[in-house]
Design a protein around this motif. Sequence first.
Motif, short mmCIF file in Angstrom:
data_model
loop_
_atom_site.label_atom_id
_atom_site.label_comp_id
_atom_site.label_asym_id
_atom_site.label_seq_id
_atom_site.Cartn_x
_atom_site.Cartn_y
_atom_site.Cartn_z
N ARG A 111 29.74 29.07 41.81
CA ARG A 111 29.08 29.75 40.69
C ARG A 111 28.99 31.25 40.94
N ALA A 112 28.70 31.63 42.18
CA ALA A 112 28.62 33.05 42.52
C ALA A 112 29.98 33.71 42.37
N ALA A 113 31.04 33.02 42.80
CA ALA A 113 32.39 33.58 42.68
C ALA A 113 32.79 33.76 41.22
N LEU A 114 32.42 32.81 40.38
CA LEU A 114 32.76 32.90 38.95
C LEU A 114 31.99 34.03 38.27
N ARG A 115 30.77 34.30 38.74
CA ARG A 115 30.02 35.43 38.18
C ARG A 115 30.64 36.76 38.60
N ARG A 116 31.08 36.83 39.86
CA ARG A 116 31.68 38.08 40.36
C ARG A 116 33.01 38.36 39.69
N GLU A 117 33.77 37.32 39.43
CA GLU A 117 35.14 37.48 38.93
C GLU A 117 35.35 36.54 37.73
N PRO A 118 34.97 36.95 36.54
CA PRO A 118 35.05 36.08 35.37
C PRO A 118 36.45 35.50 35.11
N SER A 119 37.50 36.23 35.47
CA SER A 119 38.86 35.74 35.21
C SER A 119 39.21 34.54 36.08
N LEU A 120 38.43 34.30 37.15
CA LEU A 120 38.69 33.18 38.04
C LEU A 120 38.61 31.85 37.30
N LEU A 121 37.70 31.74 36.36
CA LEU A 121 37.53 30.49 35.63
C LEU A 121 38.81 30.11 34.90
N GLY A 122 39.44 31.07 34.25
CA GLY A 122 40.68 30.80 33.54
C GLY A 122 41.81 30.38 34.46
N ARG A 123 41.89 31.00 35.62
CA ARG A 123 42.95 30.66 36.57
C ARG A 123 42.76 29.24 37.12
N MET A 124 41.51 28.90 37.41
CA MET A 124 41.24 27.55 37.90
C MET A 124 41.54 26.50 36.83
N ALA A 125 41.14 26.79 35.61
CA ALA A 125 41.40 25.85 34.52
C ALA A 125 42.89 25.66 34.31
N ARG A 126 43.65 26.75 34.40
CA ARG A 126 45.10 26.67 34.20
C ARG A 126 45.74 25.79 35.27
N VAL A 127 45.27 25.90 36.51
CA VAL A 127 45.81 25.06 37.59
C VAL A 127 45.50 23.59 37.31
N LEU A 128 44.28 23.29 36.90
CA LEU A 128 43.91 21.91 36.58
C LEU A 128 44.77 21.34 35.47
N LEU A 129 45.04 22.15 34.46
CA LEU A 129 45.86 21.69 33.35
C LEU A 129 47.31 21.48 33.78
N ASP A 130 47.87 22.48 34.48
CA ASP A 130 49.29 22.41 34.85
C ASP A 130 49.59 21.29 35.83
N LEU A 131 48.65 20.99 36.71
CA LEU A 131 48.91 19.99 37.74
C LEU A 131 48.64 18.56 37.27
N ASN A 132 48.01 18.41 36.10
CA ASN A 132 47.59 17.07 35.71
C ASN A 132 47.97 16.63 34.31
N PHE A 133 48.43 17.57 33.46
CA PHE A 133 48.69 17.22 32.07
C PHE A 133 49.91 17.99 31.55
N PRO A 134 50.61 17.43 30.57
CA PRO A 134 51.76 18.13 30.00
C PRO A 134 51.30 19.26 29.09
N PRO A 135 52.14 20.29 28.91
CA PRO A 135 51.74 21.44 28.09
C PRO A 135 51.33 21.08 26.67
N SER A 136 51.89 20.02 26.11
CA SER A 136 51.57 19.64 24.73
C SER A 136 50.09 19.27 24.56
N LEU A 137 49.41 18.93 25.66
CA LEU A 137 48.00 18.53 25.57
C LEU A 137 47.03 19.62 26.01
N HIS A 138 47.52 20.74 26.54
CA HIS A 138 46.61 21.74 27.10
C HIS A 138 45.64 22.31 26.07
#
Length: 301
Positions: A111-138
């Motif tokens: 939580r502290a890291a996400l507050r310091r660096e707001p763009s981190l949330l998007g990068r983490m979410a993108r990794v979760l999506l890319d590693l587990n689901f096809p682009p058509s569902l993102h």
Amino acid sequence: MDWVERTAQLRQWTRNGTRAPHKPLLFLYALSRFQQDADDELRYSAVEEDLRGLLAEYGPGNRTTPAYPFHHLVSDGVWEVRTERGPGSPGTGVRELRATGAAGRLTPELRAALRREPSLLGRMARVLLDLNFPPSLHGELCEAVGLELEQAEIALLSAARRQRDRRMREMVLTAYEYQCAFCGYDGRIGAVPVGLEAAHVRWWAFDGPDDVENGLCLCSLHHKLFDKGVLGLGEDRGEGHRILVSQSFVGRSTAAREHVITLAGRPLIGPQPGVRPVAAAHRSWHTSQVFHGSPRTTTTA
């Protein structure tokens, strides 16, 4: 600490390409709730139905309980659980999680890291999506969990990760002569095909190769339904693949019947002569890991 790398290395049960997106779905849901209220806790009894719905829609066909990821995500160092008795999860039992008032949230360090660096949330979410689901569902998955991602937040994945073959789309569309293998749609604007896509049968996120034997040319609608498990491929018994339609799909309109239900049992429009059809191993993976339930019996128009 590299939180993106930790996100990419979530420990998931896996064997022979089996999908187990329980932790990624909970993690995406938790990131969304952090985005809405950084100090909010997720009481299990309050979010159980949300998580159950996500698992039913985006998980494999076999049923599971949302209690499993709620407890086990703790071991990855990104999630914590406490009960009315204090810190720590009571286990994977639904009754125990409800009875003890179990609540979870992202760890204080994350939580502290996400507050310091707001763009981190998007990068983490993108990794979760890319590693587990096809682009058509993102896109729809982000909507389903309530996650808002700005394009600027989406960073390129590490060059060390397996890269996609950009020729895949052209190879597959050419092989299927620019028509949907399910319905025959072949729309163009001038010389440019529109609404046609190269679908991976075995998802790229689960080691599906970028080659024609793992591809289908599908219209946008049937690509989405194929990735959602509404449509599938039957075994090739010497007469080519036939289209499967899940019994779980319900559509009462004329459009739903014409574009989906009446596909049940129809022969797939295969690739042009000399091109190998979908490989049996990839078809089998899709049937076991993506297709929902049992196929409908053959219908007549």
